[in-house]
Design an enzyme around this catalytic site. Structure first.
Site, short mmCIF file in Angstrom:
data_model
loop_
_atom_site.label_atom_id
_atom_site.label_comp_id
_atom_site.label_asym_id
_atom_site.label_seq_id
_atom_site.Cartn_x
_atom_site.Cartn_y
_atom_site.Cartn_z
N CYS A 196 0.82 -1.19 -0.05
CA CYS A 196 -0.12 0.04 -0.08
C CYS A 196 0.97 1.33 0.04
O CYS A 196 0.83 2.16 -0.85
CB CYS A 196 -1.10 -0.04 1.13
SG CYS A 196 -0.10 -0.47 2.65
N1 LIG Z 1 -3.92 -4.69 5.05
C1 LIG Z 1 -3.51 -3.58 4.09
O1 LIG Z 1 -3.88 -2.64 3.92
C2 LIG Z 1 -2.61 -4.25 3.03
C3 LIG Z 1 -2.24 -3.49 1.79
C4 LIG Z 1 -1.26 -4.25 0.90
C5 LIG Z 1 -0.89 -5.46 0.99
N2 LIG Z 1 -1.34 -6.03 2.33
C6 LIG Z 1 -0.68 -7.55 2.31
O2 LIG Z 1 -1.85 -8.48 2.00
C7 LIG Z 1 -1.65 -9.59 2.75
C8 LIG Z 1 -2.90 -9.79 3.70
O3 LIG Z 1 -2.89 -8.82 4.50
P1 LIG Z 1 -4.30 -8.50 5.42
O4 LIG Z 1 -4.33 -7.03 5.87
O5 LIG Z 1 -5.66 -9.13 4.75
O6 LIG Z 1 -3.71 -9.41 6.57
P2 LIG Z 1 -4.74 -10.13 7.96
O7 LIG Z 1 -6.01 -9.39 8.14
O8 LIG Z 1 -3.75 -10.34 9.11
O9 LIG Z 1 -4.99 -11.54 7.15
C9 LIG Z 1 -4.21 -12.57 6.94
C10 LIG Z 1 -4.77 -13.80 6.44
O10 LIG Z 1 -3.66 -14.71 6.30
C11 LIG Z 1 -4.18 -15.99 7.25
N3 LIG Z 1 -2.87 -16.34 7.74
C12 LIG Z 1 -1.97 -15.76 8.84
N4 LIG Z 1 -1.01 -16.60 9.01
C13 LIG Z 1 -1.06 -17.59 8.43
C14 LIG Z 1 -0.30 -18.99 8.10
N5 LIG Z 1 0.77 -19.02 8.70
N6 LIG Z 1 -0.86 -19.89 7.22
C15 LIG Z 1 -2.08 -19.69 6.54
N7 LIG Z 1 -2.58 -18.54 6.56
C16 LIG Z 1 -2.10 -17.82 7.44
C17 LIG Z 1 -5.02 -15.48 8.13
O11 LIG Z 1 -5.92 -16.33 8.54
P3 LIG Z 1 -6.24 -16.85 10.07
O12 LIG Z 1 -7.58 -16.37 10.29
O13 LIG Z 1 -5.94 -18.32 10.28
O14 LIG Z 1 -5.37 -16.00 11.21
C18 LIG Z 1 -5.78 -14.27 7.44
O15 LIG Z 1 -7.06 -14.82 6.72
C19 LIG Z 1 -0.14 -9.34 3.88
O16 LIG Z 1 0.75 -9.88 3.31
C20 LIG Z 1 -0.21 -7.77 3.72
O17 LIG Z 1 1.06 -7.47 3.87
C21 LIG Z 1 -2.01 -5.67 3.11
#
Ligand SMILES: NC(=O)c1ccc[n+]([C@@H]2O[C@H](COP(=O)([O-])OP(=O)(O)OC[C@H]3O[C@@H](n4cnc5c(N)ncnc54)[C@H](OP(=O)(O)O)[C@@H]3O)[C@@H](O)[C@H]2O)c1
Length: 346
Positions: free
Chosen positions: A153
């Site tokens: 982001c």
């Molecule tokens: N949030 C943002 O604004 C944003 C922007 C750009 C990019 N991103 C990137 O997009 C990705 C997801 O971000 P998010 O904000 O959606 O994160 P999030 O809300 O923390 O969700 C992470 C997801 O990954 C799963 N997960 C966590 N650890 C895991 C593991 N060891 N094995 C399998 N699944 C696992 C979680 O499932 P559980 O329910 O099992 O924990 C959850 O479904 C990240 O790499 C982040 O850096 C995020």
């Protein structure tokens, strides 16, 4: 009308997984055929995770690569870094297109990735295949991409804020770039956000300053290429969390080479982005605001020359969960499958 493509999401319980689902269920050319995730394995129905999706008769399951291969044309990895690179290879080798929202395929140099993410990259052979998913820079490559590294982001907002002036060359000193950025708390992922709202909301504070944020190598990689610099640029980047759920503003400072007017530089930005469906360059005197981009896939850019200091100040605003993540991921899907780039995102 084109046949619908079949899309799967891994990481459905997270913020970006939820946003992907919201977009894909409205998308005229996509059907959601698989929702998977670690804790999703414990539930049967989507409504057990999200009550607001109760009308969608979709089920969730734990990770099952064979099922993804048989049921999906494209899979979105809404997963943390170092998890995606364990899953992507099996999908790519089975011919499924992959759009990874993590940082695992964004940094082309394996050593740089391993230095910043402190883990051996087990799928480094795919790094050369991955296309950095910023359409404004790599649209032509994205058309044929099988693995897309969806940008971070902060990098999205910073690169779009610098692109016209760096690619033009000769206007700013690329080595002078300083970025002061603020993100809504959803940028940190769902669990960190929940902890923040519980313990410190409505706090506003900096974090990971002075070379401490993992988005830096990605920003520096792309800005160095844009500036055509023979030495890697070193950017001073100061991120903050702000007490709102979503939205991001990056304020970018660049030393000017010679005298340039706001009107001339704005004209350059407007020309560069004239055909871009999701970049809005504001008129002189107007400034971006989170409210203008929240819940949209737009990046809004405003700028002004600080004549007294000899600097250009550019402000770039996005929704971190849309143009900064899931919206951009669907924009990339549209390009990869030959759909109108705005499909599902208008
Ligand atoms: N949030 C943002 O604004 C944003 C922007 C750009 C990019 N991103 C990137 O997009 C990705 C997801 O971000 P998010 O904000 O959606 O994160 P999030 O809300 O923390 O969700 C992470 C997801 O990954 C799963 N997960 C966590 N650890 C895991 C593991 N060891 N094995 C399998 N699944 C696992 C979680 O499932 P559980 O329910 O099992 O924990 C959850 O479904 C990240 O790499 C982040 O850096 C995020």
């Amino acid at each position: 009308m084109k046949q619908k493509i079949r899309a799967g999401i891994i990481g459905i319980t997270g913020y970006t997984g939820e946003e992907l689902l919201k977009i894909l269920v409205r998308h005229p050319h996509a059907s959601v055929t698989a929702l998977q995730g670690r804790s999703a394995a414990e539930v049967r129905s989507l409504k057990d995770i999200y009550a607001h999706f109760a009308d969608l008769k979709l089920s969730c399951e734990g990770l099952d690569i064979a099922r993804l291969v048989s049921s999906c044309d494209v899979v979105f990895l809404a997963l943390p870094h170092t998890v995606s690179f364990e899953i992507a290879p099996a999908l790519v080798s089975a011919g499924v297109k992959v759009i990874d929202l993590s940082a695992d395929f964004r940094i082309s140099d394996k050593k740089t990735y391993e230095q910043w993410y402190a883990k051996f990259h087990t799928a480094h052979d795919l790094l050369s295949l991955a296309v950095y998913g910023l359409p404004e820079l790599y649209r032509k490559k994205l058309v044929a991409a099988t693995l897309v590294a969806n940008p971070g982001c902060y990098p999205t907002s910073v690169i779009l804020g610098c692109l016209p002036v760096l690619s033009a060359g000769g206007i700013v000193d690329a080595a002078s770039i300083i970025v002061d950025a603020k993100s809504g708390i959803s940028g940190a992922g769902r669990k960190t956000a929940a902890a923040y709202f519980e313990t410190e909301h409505p706090n506003f504070r900096p974090y990971n300053i002075a070379g401490g944020h993992r988005h830096l190598p990605e920003i520096e990689q792309e800005l160095t290429a844009l500036a055509g610099s023979s030495v890697p640029l070193k950017i001073t980047f100061t991120p903050h969390i702000m007490p709102i759920e979503r939205g991001m503003i990056s304020t970018i400072y660049m030393n000017l080479k010679g005298a340039h007017s706001t009107a001339d530089i704005l004209a350059l930005y407007k020309k560069k982005y004239a055909a871009e469906p999701f970049v809005r360059v504001l008129d002189e005197g107007q400034l971006p605001a989170v409210k203008n981009v929240a819940n949209t896939n737009y990046c809004e850019i405003g700028l002004k020359v600080d004549e007294r200091a000899g600097r250009l100040v550019v402000i770039s605003a996005i929704d971190n969960l849309l143009k900064g993540a899931s919206g951009q991921a669907v924009q990339n899907m549209n390009i990869m499958f030959g759909f109108d780039e705005k499909e599902g995102l208008d």
